[in-house]
Design a protein around this motif. Structure first.
Motif, PDB file in Angstrom:
ATOM      1  N   ALA A   1      10.125 -10.841 -11.695  1.00 19.55           N
ATOM      2  CA  ALA A   1      10.424 -12.199 -12.589  1.00 19.55           C
ATOM      3  C   ALA A   1       9.168 -13.052 -12.977  1.00 19.55           C
ATOM      4  O   ALA A   1       8.963 -13.660 -13.657  1.00 19.55           O
ATOM      5  N   PHE A   2       8.597 -13.527 -11.815  1.00 17.98           N
ATOM      6  CA  PHE A   2       7.354 -14.261 -11.737  1.00 17.98           C
ATOM      7  C   PHE A   2       6.125 -13.659 -12.517  1.00 17.98           C
ATOM      8  O   PHE A   2       5.600 -14.237 -13.251  1.00 17.98           O
ATOM      9  N   THR A   3       6.039 -12.471 -12.587  1.00 15.97           N
ATOM     10  CA  THR A   3       5.100 -11.869 -13.240  1.00 15.97           C
ATOM     11  C   THR A   3       5.290 -12.192 -14.876  1.00 15.97           C
ATOM     12  O   THR A   3       4.220 -12.272 -15.677  1.00 15.97           O
ATOM     13  N   ASN A   4       6.610 -12.147 -15.338  1.00 16.16           N
ATOM     14  CA  ASN A   4       6.821 -12.378 -16.836  1.00 16.16           C
ATOM     15  C   ASN A   4       6.235 -13.737 -17.094  1.00 16.16           C
ATOM     16  O   ASN A   4       5.451 -13.897 -18.027  1.00 16.16           O
ATOM     17  N   ILE A   5       6.494 -14.754 -15.948  1.00 15.85           N
ATOM     18  CA  ILE A   5       5.963 -16.200 -16.291  1.00 15.85           C
ATOM     19  C   ILE A   5       4.346 -16.215 -16.244  1.00 15.85           C
ATOM     20  O   ILE A   5       4.057 -16.874 -17.449  1.00 15.85           O
ATOM     21  N   VAL A   6       3.867 -15.718 -15.405  1.00 19.84           N
ATOM     22  CA  VAL A   6       2.406 -15.594 -15.346  1.00 19.84           C
ATOM     23  C   VAL A   6       1.961 -15.095 -16.622  1.00 19.84           C
ATOM     24  O   VAL A   6       0.838 -15.313 -17.218  1.00 19.84           O
TER      25      VAL A   6
ATOM     26  N   VAL B   1      -5.978 -13.781 -10.917  1.00 20.70           N
ATOM     27  CA  VAL B   1      -6.344 -14.771 -10.202  1.00 20.70           C
ATOM     28  C   VAL B   1      -5.208 -15.869 -10.377  1.00 20.70           C
ATOM     29  O   VAL B   1      -4.957 -16.495  -9.494  1.00 20.70           O
ATOM     30  N   ILE B   2      -4.481 -16.108 -11.564  1.00 19.08           N
ATOM     31  CA  ILE B   2      -3.675 -17.142 -11.781  1.00 19.08           C
ATOM     32  C   ILE B   2      -2.446 -16.969 -10.825  1.00 19.08           C
ATOM     33  O   ILE B   2      -1.935 -17.848 -10.318  1.00 19.08           O
ATOM     34  N   THR B   3      -2.132 -15.503 -10.696  1.00 20.25           N
ATOM     35  CA  THR B   3      -0.850 -15.354 -10.084  1.00 20.25           C
ATOM     36  C   THR B   3      -1.321 -15.632  -8.623  1.00 20.25           C
ATOM     37  O   THR B   3      -0.437 -16.184  -7.891  1.00 20.25           O
ATOM     38  N   ALA B   4      -2.242 -15.246  -7.927  1.00 24.79           N
ATOM     39  CA  ALA B   4      -2.664 -15.522  -6.594  1.00 24.79           C
ATOM     40  C   ALA B   4      -2.917 -17.203  -6.372  1.00 24.79           C
ATOM     41  O   ALA B   4      -2.388 -17.448  -5.473  1.00 24.79           O
TER      42      ALA B   4
ATOM     43  N   MET C   1       3.363 -21.703  -2.913  1.00 21.06           N
ATOM     44  CA  MET C   1       4.331 -21.066  -2.016  1.00 21.06           C
ATOM     45  C   MET C   1       3.587 -21.104  -0.418  1.00 21.06           C
ATOM     46  O   MET C   1       4.265 -21.620   0.375  1.00 21.06           O
ATOM     47  N   VAL C   2       2.513 -20.381  -0.305  1.00 22.26           N
ATOM     48  CA  VAL C   2       1.934 -20.036   1.009  1.00 22.26           C
ATOM     49  C   VAL C   2       1.322 -21.616   1.641  1.00 22.26           C
ATOM     50  O   VAL C   2       1.731 -21.934   2.824  1.00 22.26           O
ATOM     51  N   LEU C   3       0.750 -22.271   0.598  1.00 24.70           N
ATOM     52  CA  LEU C   3       0.188 -23.616   1.124  1.00 24.70           C
ATOM     53  C   LEU C   3       1.208 -24.561   2.033  1.00 24.70           C
ATOM     54  O   LEU C   3       1.260 -24.960   2.918  1.00 24.70           O
ATOM     55  N   PRO C   4       2.306 -24.821   1.108  1.00 21.01           N
ATOM     56  CA  PRO C   4       3.274 -25.546   1.456  1.00 21.01           C
ATOM     57  C   PRO C   4       4.020 -25.047   2.766  1.00 21.01           C
ATOM     58  O   PRO C   4       4.306 -25.832   3.703  1.00 21.01           O
ATOM     59  N   MET C   5       4.351 -23.902   2.567  1.00 18.00           N
ATOM     60  CA  MET C   5       4.916 -23.304   3.743  1.00 18.00           C
ATOM     61  C   MET C   5       4.299 -23.237   5.002  1.00 18.00           C
ATOM     62  O   MET C   5       4.854 -23.438   6.071  1.00 18.00           O
TER      63      MET C   5
END
Length: 157
Positions: A34-39, A96-99, A106-110
């Motif tokens: 689903a996120f891929t569609n947004i990106v 690059v945008i997805t990463a 997601m990764v940094l806040p977690m």
């Protein structure tokens, strides 16, 4: 006997599916799709037009030819050997945008959250150790005081 084997295989398969890791992975794949569609929408709607301000609006049309290419009126390459580097550029931007979004949202806040939780756990564990050591020392002092008091009491008798 084969029914027991199938039951065992089915039970094992069910146990495999019900493990937390498999369920988490399935959720991650669905969310990722689903996120891929947004990106892709962001890249096609915002990034490509920004890059297109310097050339064509569709990155897929950027190409070079190894041998002379003939271009039809509609912009398609009909002859030669085209190198479609615009498609590679578009896919690279998507990656690059997805990463970046996954890392920063997601990764940094977690990671920060988990580091805070670990620091709190260590602080609590450290406080308990200090209290236990302090209580032990107090009990030793009380014991020593009682021993000294008994010893002085016996002398007076």
């Amino acid at each position: 006997m084969s029914e027991k084997k199938e039951t065992g295989v089915l039970a094992g398969f069910k146990a495999f599916l019900m493990r937390g890791n498999v369920v988490d992975l399935a959720v991650a794949v669905v969310i990722g799709a689903a996120f891929t569609n947004i990106v892709n929408s962001v890249v096609k709607g915002i990034i490509n037009p920004l890059v297109g301000a310097f050339g064509t609006k569709d990155l897929d049309k950027y190409n070079s030819c190894l041998t002379p290419c003939q271009v039809a009126k509609d912009g398609t390459v009909t002859g030669g050997i085209p190198i479609m580097w615009g498609t590679v550029l578009s896919s690279t931007l998507n990656f690059v945008i997805t990463a970046a979004v996954v890392y920063f949202l997601m990764v940094l806040p977690m990671s920060k959250y988990l580091a805070r939780m670990e620091a709190r756990r260590k602080a609590k564990a450290g406080m308990h150790e200090v209290i236990e050591v302090t209580e032990l020392e107090v009990l030793k002092e009380i014991r020593d005081a009682l021993v000294a008091q008994r010893a002085s009491g016996h002398r007076q008798d």
